[in-house]
Design a protein around this motif. Structure first.
Motif, mmCIF file in Angstrom:
data_model
loop_
_atom_site.group_PDB
_atom_site.id
_atom_site.type_symbol
_atom_site.label_atom_id
_atom_site.label_comp_id
_atom_site.label_asym_id
_atom_site.label_seq_id
_atom_site.Cartn_x
_atom_site.Cartn_y
_atom_site.Cartn_z
ATOM 1 N N ILE A 49 0.859 -1.192 0.000
ATOM 2 C CA ILE A 49 0.000 0.000 0.000
ATOM 3 C C ILE A 49 0.892 1.238 0.000
ATOM 4 N N LEU A 50 0.802 2.030 -1.066
ATOM 5 C CA LEU A 50 1.620 3.239 -1.178
ATOM 6 C C LEU A 50 0.908 4.438 -0.562
ATOM 7 N N ARG A 51 -0.412 4.402 -0.579
ATOM 8 C CA ARG A 51 -1.191 5.476 0.043
ATOM 9 C C ARG A 51 -2.377 4.824 0.738
ATOM 10 N N PRO A 52 -2.518 4.991 2.072
ATOM 11 C CA PRO A 52 -3.646 4.360 2.751
ATOM 12 C C PRO A 52 -4.961 5.037 2.369
ATOM 13 N N GLY A 53 -6.039 4.261 2.375
ATOM 14 C CA GLY A 53 -7.357 4.803 2.031
ATOM 15 C C GLY A 53 -8.431 3.972 2.703
ATOM 16 N N ALA A 54 -9.653 4.092 2.188
ATOM 17 C CA ALA A 54 -10.788 3.421 2.818
ATOM 18 C C ALA A 54 -10.656 1.899 2.780
ATOM 19 N N VAL A 55 -9.994 1.364 1.748
ATOM 20 C CA VAL A 55 -9.746 -0.080 1.693
ATOM 21 C C VAL A 55 -8.409 -0.329 2.400
ATOM 22 N N THR A 56 -8.450 -1.030 3.542
ATOM 23 C CA THR A 56 -7.258 -1.164 4.387
ATOM 24 C C THR A 56 -6.541 -2.488 4.117
ATOM 25 N N ALA A 57 -5.320 -2.600 4.644
ATOM 26 C CA ALA A 57 -4.553 -3.846 4.523
ATOM 27 C C ALA A 57 -5.376 -5.014 5.080
ATOM 28 N N LYS A 58 -6.034 -4.788 6.189
ATOM 29 C CA LYS A 58 -6.850 -5.834 6.817
ATOM 30 C C LYS A 58 -8.000 -6.279 5.905
ATOM 31 N N ASP A 59 -8.570 -5.323 5.164
ATOM 32 C CA ASP A 59 -9.640 -5.672 4.212
ATOM 33 C C ASP A 59 -9.089 -6.550 3.093
ATOM 34 N N LEU A 60 -7.860 -6.233 2.649
ATOM 35 C CA LEU A 60 -7.296 -6.873 1.457
ATOM 36 C C LEU A 60 -6.721 -8.266 1.746
ATOM 37 N N ILE A 73 -16.041 23.002 14.460
ATOM 38 C CA ILE A 73 -16.796 22.054 13.622
ATOM 39 C C ILE A 73 -16.767 20.679 14.283
ATOM 40 N N PHE A 74 -17.950 20.141 14.538
ATOM 41 C CA PHE A 74 -18.051 18.761 15.023
ATOM 42 C C PHE A 74 -17.937 17.830 13.813
ATOM 43 N N MET A 75 -16.952 16.941 13.883
ATOM 44 C CA MET A 75 -16.605 16.140 12.705
ATOM 45 C C MET A 75 -17.268 14.763 12.691
ATOM 46 N N GLY A 76 -18.037 14.435 13.733
ATOM 47 C CA GLY A 76 -18.599 13.088 13.823
ATOM 48 C C GLY A 76 -17.725 12.252 14.741
ATOM 49 N N SER A 77 -18.324 11.188 15.277
ATOM 50 C CA SER A 77 -17.620 10.457 16.331
ATOM 51 C C SER A 77 -16.932 9.185 15.829
ATOM 52 N N THR A 78 -16.928 8.946 14.519
ATOM 53 C CA THR A 78 -16.174 7.795 13.997
ATOM 54 C C THR A 78 -15.110 8.311 13.025
ATOM 55 N N SER A 79 -14.080 7.499 12.810
ATOM 56 C CA SER A 79 -13.021 7.941 11.897
ATOM 57 C C SER A 79 -13.555 8.067 10.463
ATOM 58 N N GLU A 80 -14.530 7.222 10.083
ATOM 59 C CA GLU A 80 -15.131 7.329 8.742
ATOM 60 C C GLU A 80 -15.792 8.687 8.538
ATOM 61 N N LYS A 81 -16.591 9.085 9.541
ATOM 62 C CA LYS A 81 -17.302 10.366 9.413
ATOM 63 C C LYS A 81 -16.326 11.527 9.418
ATOM 64 N N TYR A 82 -15.380 11.473 10.315
ATOM 65 C CA TYR A 82 -14.371 12.532 10.436
ATOM 66 C C TYR A 82 -13.643 12.675 9.097
#
Ligand code: TXA
Ligand code: MG
Length: 345
Positions: free
Chosen positions: A195-206, A287-296
């Motif tokens: 993985i050269l750039r981390p994103g929504a699809v993680t190493a654990k997913d792959l 700004i409230f960004m949301g309480s999960t890393s996905e929302k943030y």
């Protein structure tokens, strides 16, 4: 040049309007369009002149390769030398979606797209408007994020307009991007999957599908040399000075309030991005960004731009996550903070 803005409803795609974007792309023009990650600035990937205009419009260094976007998975076969088994597994399980696959490029990929490398990144986005535009174009489309180089990536059409008005032919407004961070960049061109750039699809997913995946850590955090050429440049930077604030279990409010007061005492306007709701710090903007890393993550780039428009001088972005998804969030935030990280609690 006049930049036309056209709205397309993702729930009710107007094929005729998508066709206009397709014509611009086929004709060698530049057209920005939404994807599920961020807005992309597209050009016909097989037309070096059109591709060179992307670099001009963004002010992008020439040694930073572009991702080639396709409407149908099968299109990958003419763009790369060989689609190995790992690539097939990723395509099957994660496409269309927010992961770009790097393989050895075929001869039809112009040098300016791959920035002289012998590999190319390919992505099949899932956003219905992106799919419609790519289908209408009928050609593979090179598309970096549609921001001026160095600025936060655009997650709504207004951000694209801010950066690209008069510089490109067309902007397709398809609403806001759900993921909000750019795709995972996965290099499958060698023996190891990296993985050269981390994103929504993680190493654990792959890993269940392709075995061990290395990288995917936050290179901005551990001081590693960035792997994707583009990750070495100044990135995601609003005008304000950004600080990433990492908080632990204990109460951080008093410490953060003190930091903020010091800045305010210097006459600076301070903004806070927070994962807990409530401006108990007395920040000038909040700004409230949301309480999960996905929302943030989905709000990060737009919040940075918003803080600029509100005229803040300093932004404290408070993070309290350590799940897999937060790796990508941290990677972007630490870059926008140019490495300024504060640990509290
Ligand atoms: O989500 C995304 O990927 C968005 C949307 C528009 O699809 N696009 C995007 O493109 O983020 P861009 O150009 O902003 O970032 C592409 C990243 C850069 O860091 C670049 O260096 C890396 O991917 N990259 C592209 N081709 C590569 C290659 N052949 N080898 C290594 N890194 C590559
Ligand atoms: Mg970018």
């Amino acid at each position: 040049m006049e930049t036309k803005v056209i709205k397309i409803d993702e729930n009710n795609i107007d094929a005729e309007l998508a066709g206009k974007a397709g014509e611009v792309l086929k004709g060698g023009g530049l057209c920005a369009f939404p994807t599920e990650t961020v807005y992309g600035l597209g050009a016909n990937a097989l037309d070096p002149k059109a591709v060179s205009n992307i670099f001009k419009a963004k002010g992008r260094p020439n040694d930073n390769p572009l991702i080639v976007h396709i409407a149908e998975a099968e299109q990958i076969y003419e763009l790369v030398c060989e689609v190995n088994e790992r690539a097939k597994a990723v395509m099957k399980h994660f496409w269309p979606g927010p992961v770009s696959i790097i393989l050895k490029k075929s001869d039809i990929i112009p040098t300016c797209v791959s920035a002289g490398l012998d590999t190319v990144a390919i992505r099949m986005p899932s956003h219905p408007v992106a799919r419609a535009v790519l289908k209408a174009a009928g050609v593979p489309v090179a598309a970096p994020s549609a921001n001026t180089s160095g600025k936060p990536s655009p997650t709504v059409a207004d951000h694209v307009f801010e950066d690209m008005n008069t510089k490109i032919d067309m902007i397709i407004d398809g609403g806001s991007c759900s993921v909000g961070l750019e795709s995972t960049v996965l290099d499958l061109s060698g023996e190891q999957s990296v993985i050269l750039r981390p994103g929504a699809v993680t190493a654990k997913d792959l890993e269940p599908y392709i075995g061990a995946v290395i990288g995917g850590k936050n290179d901005a955090e551990d001081g590693e040399t960035p792997k994707a050429p583009g990750m070495k440049y100044k990135h995601y930077a609003p005008k304000a000075e950004v600080y990433a604030v990492e908080v632990g279990e204990s109460d951080y409010t008093a410490d953060l309030t003190e930091l903020l007061r010091e800045k305010q005492a210097e006459g600076k306007k301070v903004g806070i991005l927070d994962f807990k709701s409530g401006n108990t710090y007395g920040a000038d903007e909040y700004i409230f960004m949301g309480s999960t890393s996905e929302k943030y993550a989905s709000k990060l780039f737009s919040a940075l731009r918003k803080m600029d428009s509100l005229g803040t001088d300093v932004i404290y972005a408070v993070l309290g996550f350590d799940d897999d998804y937060s790796t990508a969030l941290r990677n972007r935030l630490y870059k926008s903070a140019a490495g300024r990280v504060i640990y509290i609690g």
